[in-house]
Write an enzyme that holds these catalytic residues in place. Sequence first.
Site, PDB file in Angstrom:
ATOM      1  N   HIS A   1      -1.324   0.775 -10.224  1.00 58.73           N
ATOM      2  CA  HIS A   1      -1.953  -0.210  -9.327  1.00 58.73           C
ATOM      3  C   HIS A   1      -2.524  -1.396 -10.120  1.00 58.73           C
ATOM      4  O   HIS A   1      -3.728  -1.641 -10.128  1.00 58.73           O
ATOM      5  CB  HIS A   1      -3.040   0.452  -8.464  1.00 58.73           C
ATOM      6  CG  HIS A   1      -3.378  -0.337  -7.230  1.00 58.73           C
ATOM      7  ND1 HIS A   1      -3.707   0.248  -6.030  1.00 58.73           N
ATOM      8  CD2 HIS A   1      -3.431  -1.673  -7.006  1.00 58.73           C
ATOM      9  CE1 HIS A   1      -3.950  -0.694  -5.140  1.00 58.73           C
ATOM     10  NE2 HIS A   1      -3.794  -1.861  -5.712  1.00 58.73           N
TER      11      HIS A   1
ATOM     12  N   GLU B   1      -3.918   7.766  -4.886  1.00 55.57           N
ATOM     13  CA  GLU B   1      -4.158   7.164  -6.206  1.00 55.57           C
ATOM     14  C   GLU B   1      -5.463   7.710  -6.783  1.00 55.57           C
ATOM     15  O   GLU B   1      -6.410   7.919  -6.018  1.00 55.57           O
ATOM     16  CB  GLU B   1      -4.238   5.634  -6.070  1.00 55.57           C
ATOM     17  CG  GLU B   1      -2.907   5.049  -5.606  1.00 55.57           C
ATOM     18  CD  GLU B   1      -2.947   3.531  -5.433  1.00 55.57           C
ATOM     19  OE1 GLU B   1      -3.930   2.904  -5.846  1.00 55.57           O
ATOM     20  OE2 GLU B   1      -1.987   2.986  -4.867  1.00 55.57           O
TER      21      GLU B   1
ATOM     22  N   ARG C   1       0.853  -1.189   0.000  1.00 55.59           N
ATOM     23  CA  ARG C   1       0.000   0.000   0.000  1.00 55.59           C
ATOM     24  C   ARG C   1       0.889   1.240   0.000  1.00 55.59           C
ATOM     25  O   ARG C   1       1.916   1.279   0.697  1.00 55.59           O
ATOM     26  CB  ARG C   1      -0.916   0.023   1.238  1.00 55.59           C
ATOM     27  CG  ARG C   1      -2.133  -0.868   1.130  1.00 55.59           C
ATOM     28  CD  ARG C   1      -3.119  -0.360   0.060  1.00 55.59           C
ATOM     29  NE  ARG C   1      -4.298  -1.181  -0.067  1.00 55.59           N
ATOM     30  CZ  ARG C   1      -4.485  -2.148  -0.976  1.00 55.59           C
ATOM     31  NH1 ARG C   1      -3.554  -2.437  -1.842  1.00 55.59           N
ATOM     32  NH2 ARG C   1      -5.630  -2.807  -1.031  1.00 55.59           N
TER      33      ARG C   1
HETATM   34  C1  8YV Z   1      -7.034  -4.510  -6.281  1.00 64.38           C
HETATM   35  C2  8YV Z   1      -5.501  -4.648  -4.294  1.00 64.38           C
HETATM   36  O1  8YV Z   1      -6.699  -4.513  -7.568  1.00 64.38           O
HETATM   37  O2  8YV Z   1      -6.630  -6.580  -3.628  1.00 64.38           O
HETATM   38  C3  8YV Z   1      -6.073  -5.550  -3.286  1.00 64.38           C
HETATM   39  O3  8YV Z   1      -5.983  -5.225  -2.101  1.00 64.38           O
HETATM   40  O4  8YV Z   1      -4.823  -3.732  -4.011  1.00 64.38           O
HETATM   41  C4  8YV Z   1      -5.734  -4.918  -5.709  1.00 64.38           C
HETATM   42  O5  8YV Z   1      -5.597  -6.267  -5.978  1.00 64.38           O
HETATM   43  C5  8YV Z   1      -7.561  -3.165  -5.972  1.00 64.38           C
HETATM   44  O6  8YV Z   1      -8.054  -3.118  -4.680  1.00 64.38           O
HETATM   45  C6  8YV Z   1      -8.655  -2.765  -6.963  1.00 64.38           C
HETATM   46  O7  8YV Z   1      -9.689  -3.722  -6.987  1.00 64.38           O
END
Ligand code: 8YV
Length: 324
Positions: free
Chosen positions: A285, A266, A237
């Site tokens: 991302h 983001e 993150r």
């Molecule tokens: C997702 C992510 O792509 O799963 C997670 O926590 O960071 C990513 O895999 C993102 O949350 C958007 O869906």
Amino acid sequence: MKPSIILYKILPDDLLARLEQHFTVLPFNRLTSENRQDFLLALKQAQGLIGSGGQIDKSVLDCAPALKAVSTISVGYDNFDVQTMTERGIIMMHTPTVLTETVADTVMALILSTARRVVEVAEWAKSGQWKGSVGSELFGLDVHHKTIGILGMGRIGLALAQRAHGGFNMPVIYNDRQPNPEANSRFNARFCDLDTLLAESDFVCVSLPLTEQTHHLISDEQLAKMKPSAILINTGRGPVVDEAALIKALKQKRIYGAGLDVFEKEPLSADSELFRLPNVVALPHIGSATHETRYNMAACAVDNLITALTGKVTVNCVNPQVIK
Ligand code: 8YV
């Protein structure tokens, strides 16, 4: 009458149909400031919520008196107020496991592209500058046999250790709240403290969730402990790394480079210096963003919500104390 749920992500038709077998679905493609009022109004009757992106904080939960279960299409859940949900008996579900291998692949892509300067050199060639064999000014660094330091030896950390150890002959060191015996036995990984990891790693790979404890875990002091030839990779993150400190370290060449898939804010602004530094690969991302994995995540989240509202939850629950 079927329970009402809110969907705030576009789903493949078959998964939408699966939800509709069980629920009356109130669809929002995604949450925006423009549709926030409609979303809050719809929440009054919703028993379930499924989607990804958007901040589901106390102010949102206060508008959701009937809410029983929330299912995020992600493994991370730092954008949800889980404490308030738990206090109110709302089940929080997420999608671990289905994205593990894909995110580990993304980490390797960032390691290889930063060390071997893949993006920079490809742009150079594309711009017509390739007139003969490349000189040392375009050389990169080896990846194989270099030490990888993994911050966070969870599922993704393990999948990364497997790639690094088995595929690239890299010694693996790692730090987490506690040692992971599987990492030690399968990949000969060595547990160490954060300072040792920073000092010894050629690649410092952040694979941590965002919590109060991990916020800005990597800042000036930690970056100063890394080798000048080391590369920082963050696929966990954004706020785990102090971005201003990182930009400073990169500009002063105190570290060799950075491969980033996540950012403090983001989408990352097009004005960000991170997009201008040649020793940075900044991705939008895409850790889990393959057709297969995004489908599997959505399917997992759909099944999670159906189970949470109509069955017995056994896996993928963030706050199992609610069920007990
Ligand atoms: C997702 C992510 O792509 O799963 C997670 O926590 O960071 C990513 O895999 C993102 O949350 C958007 O869906």
